[in-house]
Every structure is written in structure tokens, then in C-alpha cells.
Design an enzyme around this catalytic site. Sequence first.
Site, PDB file in Angstrom:
ATOM      1  N   TYR A 153       0.856  -1.196   0.000  1.00  0.00           N
ATOM      2  CA  TYR A 153       0.000   0.000   0.000  1.00  0.00           C
ATOM      3  C   TYR A 153       0.892   1.245   0.000  1.00  0.00           C
ATOM      4  O   TYR A 153       1.904   1.304   0.709  1.00  0.00           O
ATOM      5  CB  TYR A 153      -0.900   0.017   1.234  1.00  0.00           C
ATOM      6  N   GLU A 154       0.491   2.248  -0.785  1.00  0.00           N
ATOM      7  CA  GLU A 154       1.286   3.467  -0.917  1.00  0.00           C
ATOM      8  C   GLU A 154       0.499   4.736  -0.615  1.00  0.00           C
ATOM      9  O   GLU A 154       1.075   5.829  -0.560  1.00  0.00           O
ATOM     10  CB  GLU A 154       1.898   3.531  -2.322  1.00  0.00           C
TER      11      GLU A 154
END
Length: 304
Positions: A153-154
Amino acid sequence: MNSHMLVLPLILQIFIALFSSNPAVAANSKLFREYIGAEDKGVTFSDVPINSQVNFHFILSFAIDYTNSSTPSPTNGDFGVYWDTENLSPSHVFSIKSQHPNVKVAMSLGGDTINDEHVYFSPKTINSWVRNAIHSITEISRKYNLDGIDIDYEHFHADPDTFAECIGRLLLFLKQNGVVSFASIAPYNDDSVQPHYLALWRKYGHLIDYVNFQFYAYHKGTTISQFLKYFHEQSSNYRGGKVLVSFGTDGSGGLSPQNGFFKACRRLKRQGKLHGIFVWSADDSKKAGFLYEKQSQTLLARST
């Protein structure tokens, strides 16, 4: 005084000197990992050269808890497969693992975008997200006969502690129940990203086998000395973890293979700090014939 009493400490001193003068030597690894399938470029497992002397992990990219529509929206932990399923199907996973006993296959969660929209970690509640994620991830893992999971996840619509609890509880279930045998995280140096992964590491780091640190997210033109500095900074952040070095074949930043990446790797290897190499991504490497994948695996396979 008995002469044996004098000899024994000397023997112990020699033993300690031999085995602890460079205690990190044992930390070197022959692990090579590569993300695959995110860009729908028709790359297959069999396209990628596999050196039989390394431990090879394919990382399918990505499983995402979003709807697949023109206006995608989060589904609170209900993951679906968004990699190239035509060329990277369950039968393809079975085939590549049958042909190469040193190959394992994982999937990565999240990623950067879906249909050009950012993918956000956006749970409604910790319990509901974890419940849905356990069900959907277990289903995908068993269908594809996967060995591991990666967290990438970013973008976040949740605070670091919520992220840590959701992901940590998911990893705990998956490992305790034998759904996966290894787990990794893929952070990079950004003030909106690192706090989430560091919170996860502090509480659930014992469940995380590898840190796929995105060194290619640093600026283009990174020098060898800068790269080594970044490596030691992140090794300190994820203390006790196996921080893997990395490069991108998509024209992204960091220390490139053309400008000294492998020289830096050899230096880390001499210091006993080369825990493995990973590449983003097979989709981008195909056009160049996987030149740098071959070089990476040759370097890892060598004993010195």
C-alpha cells in the site's frame, strides 16, 4: 595451576575470533524476487530467466480491495485479482513451480493505482477489514497455490496504528494457519508512507520475513555512496530485518544497474549485508531481455 586451565580460554578465544570477527557474513542470501503482472504486457513466468542456484520469488501484482470499474472504490478488505490472469493463471503458477523447485510465488496487496486512480488503504473498521481480508486472501492464495504475501500500500485513508493492526492481524492469521509461509513489506522513503510501515514493524515485525525497500523511489542519479547511506539508514529503521536492495527497469530513480548498482551489491556482500535483490518489474524488463535479472542472479549465486 593446571596447564589445561590456561589452554581452554585460549581455545575459546580463537573460536570466538573465527566465528564472530565478521558475524554478518551469514546474513548474505541468494534470494532474488521480481514483481510481475501489473502492467498487462503479456509477460509470463517462463519468459523470465531463472538461475537454479538462487531462491527465486515471483510476486504477482496486485491483489486490490477495490472495485474494478471506471470509478473504482474501496471494498473494505474484499480483495480481487488484478494481475494479468491470462498469462499468470493458477495453472501457470503450478507449471513454473513444477519446472523449477527453487521458485516460490507470492502476491502483493495494494499497489499504487487502479484505472489511473490511487489505491488507498481505507478500512471501515479494523475488525471488518481483517475479517474480509482473511476470507478473500485465503481464497486467492489457495486457488493460486501461493507461498507468500507482500504488502505494498502506498496511499492511506487511515492512521499508522490502524494500518499496523489491520495488516498485522492479517499476517498473523495467514501464517498461523499455514495459508502463507513468508511475508514481506514494500515501503519507501516518504513521510506519508514510512510511518505506517514503521508502526507495523514495531508491533508485528516478527511476522515479516523481508523488507522490499523501494530504493528506486529515491532520486534519479543516486550515487553508490548515497545508495549505501540509504541502505544503512533503512536497515536501522527496520532493525533486525532483512532489507533487500532493489532497482527498477521502468526508468524510475535510485541507483541504476548501469551506474553502479552491482558494484554496491558486491560491497554489501563483502560486508555480509546482501540479504537479497528484488526488481520492479518483469513487465518492464521483457523488452531488454531481462539482462539485469541475469546479472543479479549470477551475483547472488556466486559464493564470493
